[in-house]
Design a protein around this motif. Structure first.
Motif, mmCIF file in Angstrom:
data_model
loop_
_atom_site.group_PDB
_atom_site.id
_atom_site.type_symbol
_atom_site.label_atom_id
_atom_site.label_comp_id
_atom_site.label_asym_id
_atom_site.label_seq_id
_atom_site.Cartn_x
_atom_site.Cartn_y
_atom_site.Cartn_z
ATOM 1 N N LEU A 243 -0.464 3.434 4.720
ATOM 2 C CA LEU A 243 -1.424 4.043 4.943
ATOM 3 C C LEU A 243 -2.348 4.457 4.281
ATOM 4 C CD1 LEU A 243 -2.269 7.214 5.217
ATOM 5 C CD2 LEU A 243 -0.591 7.057 7.321
ATOM 6 N N ILE A 244 -3.787 4.394 4.053
ATOM 7 C CA ILE A 244 -4.591 4.768 3.450
ATOM 8 C C ILE A 244 -5.603 5.270 4.000
ATOM 9 C CG2 ILE A 244 -6.929 3.831 2.335
ATOM 10 C CD1 ILE A 244 -5.585 1.037 1.591
ATOM 11 N N ALA A 245 -6.008 6.712 3.126
ATOM 12 C CA ALA A 245 -6.016 8.063 3.709
ATOM 13 C C ALA A 245 -7.084 8.793 2.941
ATOM 14 C CB ALA A 245 -5.231 9.227 4.512
ATOM 15 N N GLU A 252 -6.094 8.951 8.306
ATOM 16 C CA GLU A 252 -6.466 7.728 7.785
ATOM 17 C C GLU A 252 -7.911 7.007 8.081
ATOM 18 O OE1 GLU A 252 -3.899 2.955 9.536
ATOM 19 O OE2 GLU A 252 -3.497 5.353 9.955
ATOM 20 N N THR A 253 -8.075 6.704 7.568
ATOM 21 C CA THR A 253 -9.499 5.408 7.288
ATOM 22 C C THR A 253 -8.904 3.970 7.472
ATOM 23 O OG1 THR A 253 -11.717 4.152 6.661
ATOM 24 C CG2 THR A 253 -9.712 5.546 4.934
ATOM 25 N N ASP A 254 -10.047 3.025 8.093
ATOM 26 C CA ASP A 254 -10.087 2.041 8.629
ATOM 27 C C ASP A 254 -10.914 1.119 7.227
ATOM 28 O OD1 ASP A 254 -7.041 0.835 9.381
ATOM 29 O OD2 ASP A 254 -8.248 1.001 11.020
ATOM 30 N N PHE A 255 -12.060 1.724 6.936
ATOM 31 C CA PHE A 255 -13.285 1.603 6.123
ATOM 32 C C PHE A 255 -13.235 1.844 4.543
ATOM 33 C CE2 PHE A 255 -17.785 1.165 5.866
ATOM 34 C CZ PHE A 255 -17.619 0.056 6.072
ATOM 35 N N PHE A 256 -13.753 1.517 3.625
ATOM 36 C CA PHE A 256 -14.176 2.699 2.867
ATOM 37 C C PHE A 256 -15.727 3.262 2.417
ATOM 38 C CE2 PHE A 256 -11.037 0.227 1.039
ATOM 39 C CZ PHE A 256 -9.722 0.912 0.948
ATOM 40 N N TYR A 257 -15.918 4.284 2.811
ATOM 41 C CA TYR A 257 -17.294 5.248 3.330
ATOM 42 C C TYR A 257 -18.093 5.420 1.923
ATOM 43 C CZ TYR A 257 -16.407 4.575 8.001
ATOM 44 O OH TYR A 257 -16.560 4.405 9.288
ATOM 45 N N THR A 258 -18.650 5.232 1.134
ATOM 46 C CA THR A 258 -19.058 5.672 -0.388
ATOM 47 C C THR A 258 -19.240 7.263 -0.210
ATOM 48 O OG1 THR A 258 -21.013 3.719 -0.325
ATOM 49 C CG2 THR A 258 -21.325 5.756 -1.857
ATOM 50 N N TYR A 262 -10.018 8.145 -1.985
ATOM 51 C CA TYR A 262 -9.027 7.420 -1.032
ATOM 52 C C TYR A 262 -7.934 7.918 -1.562
ATOM 53 C CZ TYR A 262 -12.385 6.676 2.335
ATOM 54 O OH TYR A 262 -13.870 6.382 3.351
ATOM 55 N N ARG A 263 -6.449 7.882 -1.044
ATOM 56 C CA ARG A 263 -5.730 7.280 -1.516
ATOM 57 C C ARG A 263 -4.975 6.813 -0.644
ATOM 58 N NH1 ARG A 263 -2.106 11.257 -5.710
ATOM 59 N NH2 ARG A 263 -5.024 11.268 -6.209
ATOM 60 N N ALA A 264 -3.331 5.977 -1.582
ATOM 61 C CA ALA A 264 -2.986 4.395 -0.653
ATOM 62 C C ALA A 264 -1.446 5.702 -0.466
ATOM 63 C CB ALA A 264 -2.198 3.566 -1.299
ATOM 64 N N PHE A 265 -0.972 6.083 0.686
ATOM 65 C CA PHE A 265 0.449 6.563 1.361
ATOM 66 C C PHE A 265 1.556 5.487 1.388
ATOM 67 C CE2 PHE A 265 -2.877 9.351 1.194
ATOM 68 C CZ PHE A 265 -2.224 10.520 0.648
ATOM 69 N N ILE A 266 2.391 5.504 0.743
ATOM 70 C CA ILE A 266 3.203 4.659 1.371
ATOM 71 C C ILE A 266 4.331 5.249 1.524
ATOM 72 C CG2 ILE A 266 4.705 4.028 -0.803
ATOM 73 C CD1 ILE A 266 4.276 0.878 0.182
ATOM 74 N N VAL A 267 5.825 4.693 2.676
ATOM 75 C CA VAL A 267 7.097 5.524 3.283
ATOM 76 C C VAL A 267 8.071 4.305 3.222
ATOM 77 C CG1 VAL A 267 8.727 7.172 4.276
ATOM 78 C CG2 VAL A 267 6.262 7.451 3.731
ATOM 79 N N VAL A 268 9.152 3.913 2.278
ATOM 80 C CA VAL A 268 9.994 2.720 2.706
ATOM 81 C C VAL A 268 11.003 3.706 2.687
ATOM 82 C CG1 VAL A 268 11.310 0.812 1.417
ATOM 83 C CG2 VAL A 268 8.575 1.671 1.267
ATOM 84 N N MET A 269 12.059 3.445 3.353
ATOM 85 C CA MET A 269 13.757 3.434 4.086
ATOM 86 C C MET A 269 14.344 2.047 2.702
ATOM 87 S SD MET A 269 13.517 5.845 5.951
ATOM 88 C CE MET A 269 15.777 5.730 6.175
ATOM 89 N N VAL A 270 15.115 3.161 2.111
ATOM 90 C CA VAL A 270 16.015 2.663 0.870
ATOM 91 C C VAL A 270 17.527 3.124 1.146
ATOM 92 C CG1 VAL A 270 16.901 1.118 -1.165
ATOM 93 C CG2 VAL A 270 14.162 2.025 -0.334
ATOM 94 N N ASP A 271 17.974 1.069 1.560
ATOM 95 C CA ASP A 271 19.787 1.486 2.679
ATOM 96 C C ASP A 271 20.196 2.750 3.382
ATOM 97 O OD1 ASP A 271 20.069 -0.805 1.288
ATOM 98 O OD2 ASP A 271 21.083 -0.137 -0.723
ATOM 99 N N GLY A 272 19.135 3.642 3.856
ATOM 100 C CA GLY A 272 19.136 4.553 4.443
ATOM 101 C C GLY A 272 18.700 5.818 3.496
ATOM 102 N N VAL A 273 18.292 5.969 2.304
ATOM 103 C CA VAL A 273 17.424 7.321 2.093
ATOM 104 C C VAL A 273 15.432 6.610 2.371
ATOM 105 C CG1 VAL A 273 16.775 7.643 -0.010
ATOM 106 C CG2 VAL A 273 19.345 7.006 0.053
ATOM 107 N N ARG A 274 15.439 8.187 2.308
ATOM 108 C CA ARG A 274 13.633 7.603 1.920
ATOM 109 C C ARG A 274 13.101 8.046 1.404
ATOM 110 N NH1 ARG A 274 9.463 11.240 5.120
ATOM 111 N NH2 ARG A 274 8.445 9.802 6.768
ATOM 112 N N LEU A 275 12.117 6.735 0.944
ATOM 113 C CA LEU A 275 10.930 7.594 -0.301
ATOM 114 C C LEU A 275 9.753 7.263 -0.252
ATOM 115 C CD1 LEU A 275 13.472 5.207 -2.572
ATOM 116 C CD2 LEU A 275 13.529 7.321 -2.043
#
Length: 282
Positions: A243-245, A252-258, A262-275
């Protein structure tokens, strides 16, 4: 380097340093130390007369008992890393009863809604646990400044809010994410990944860099579709969320306001390990 193994020893040490007028920098950890932790102490060393570390695996911030059990622990190794770094003057290694003298449970906090975004949605009570241990450590260590990595950006925002709400006299400093050569954000959890999977996980950072390019030219829904598609094609990886927040509210936002950042955030499970990872969007 002093190794302080209980609250009384810590308090005696801190009192002596305060009497000498020393300015104290502090960065708490849960151990399993790596170069990302050392980057906190590098900044603390530049800005303070004395640097204190702590190592404490806080049980109240784990929602999953299995995750708590699997969390890597090697205190002797961690002490050696701190000693060899030459950056730290003392390390505090409390017992559970030093932090939770009665019951091992969290206080409840109101972080003005920051605790309900992102990680808070899937980990109820997690930030109450974080707030409880950090507040207690601040009251015991009495630092002038405390240092936290931007990899856990939501945690950093919550600790700033904690200090604001409790009026504790501590300056909170965010330290940029320390990355491996391939761009992967360093984390204690990375130790649970095989070397080839750590190399494959560089796709997380590469994706964030693409997002930083895309956000100037396409919509946020389009960006999210592209990110989802990237991880749909990665073997052994599952995108938990992207998401971008707004950096201030973490909403979370779905639009960029002047005028907002903003910052992008990501969470990925890799072989059961949460990164987890994030990136400020220029």
């Amino acid at each position: 380097m002093e190794v302080l193994k209980n609250k009384k020893t810590l308090q005696d040490f801190v009192e002596r340093q305060k009497e000498m007028g020393k300015k104290i920098g502090f960065a708490p950890t849960m151990g399993a130390l790596h170069k990302g932790h050392l980057s906190l102490y590098e900044m603390a060393r530049k800005e303070n007369d004395l640097v204190i570390s702590s190592i404490f695996v806080n049980p109240t911030q784990f929602n999953n008992a299995e995750d708590l059990e699997k969390y890597p622990r090697d205190v002797d190794r961690d002490i050696l890393i701190l000693k060899n770094s030459g950056l730290v003057d003392a390390v505090y290694i409390p017992e559970v009863t030093d932090i939770y003298p009665e019951k091992t449970e969290s206080r409840h906090y109101d972080f003005d809604g920051l605790e309900n975004e992102m990680e808070g949605k899937s980990r109820p009570g997690h930030f109450d646990g974080v707030g409880t241990v950090v507040e207690e450590l601040f009251r015991q260590v009495k630092p002038d400044s405390a240092y936290f990595g931007e990899k856990d950006f939501q945690q950093l925002a919550i600790i700033k809010k904690l200090v604001e709400k409790t009026k504790l006299p501590v300056k909170i400093a965010g330290v940029p994410i320390y990355r491996a050569e391939n761009g992967l954000a360093l984390s204690s959890r990375n130790q649970r990944l095989h070397e080839d999977r750590r190399e494959a996980s560089k796709i997380i950072y590469e994706t964030l860099k693409k997002v930083n390019d895309w956000f100037r030219v396409i919509t946020i829904p389009e960006i999210k579709d592209r990110v989802t598609d990237i991880f749909d094609h990665q073997k052994g990886m599952k995108l938990e969320y992207f998401l971008i927040a707004d950096e201030d509210t973490l909403k979370e936002t779905d639009f960029f306001y002047t005028g907002k950042t903003y910052r992008a955030f990501i969470v990925v499970m890799v072989d059961g390990v949460r990164l987890i990872d994030n990136m400020h969007l220029d």
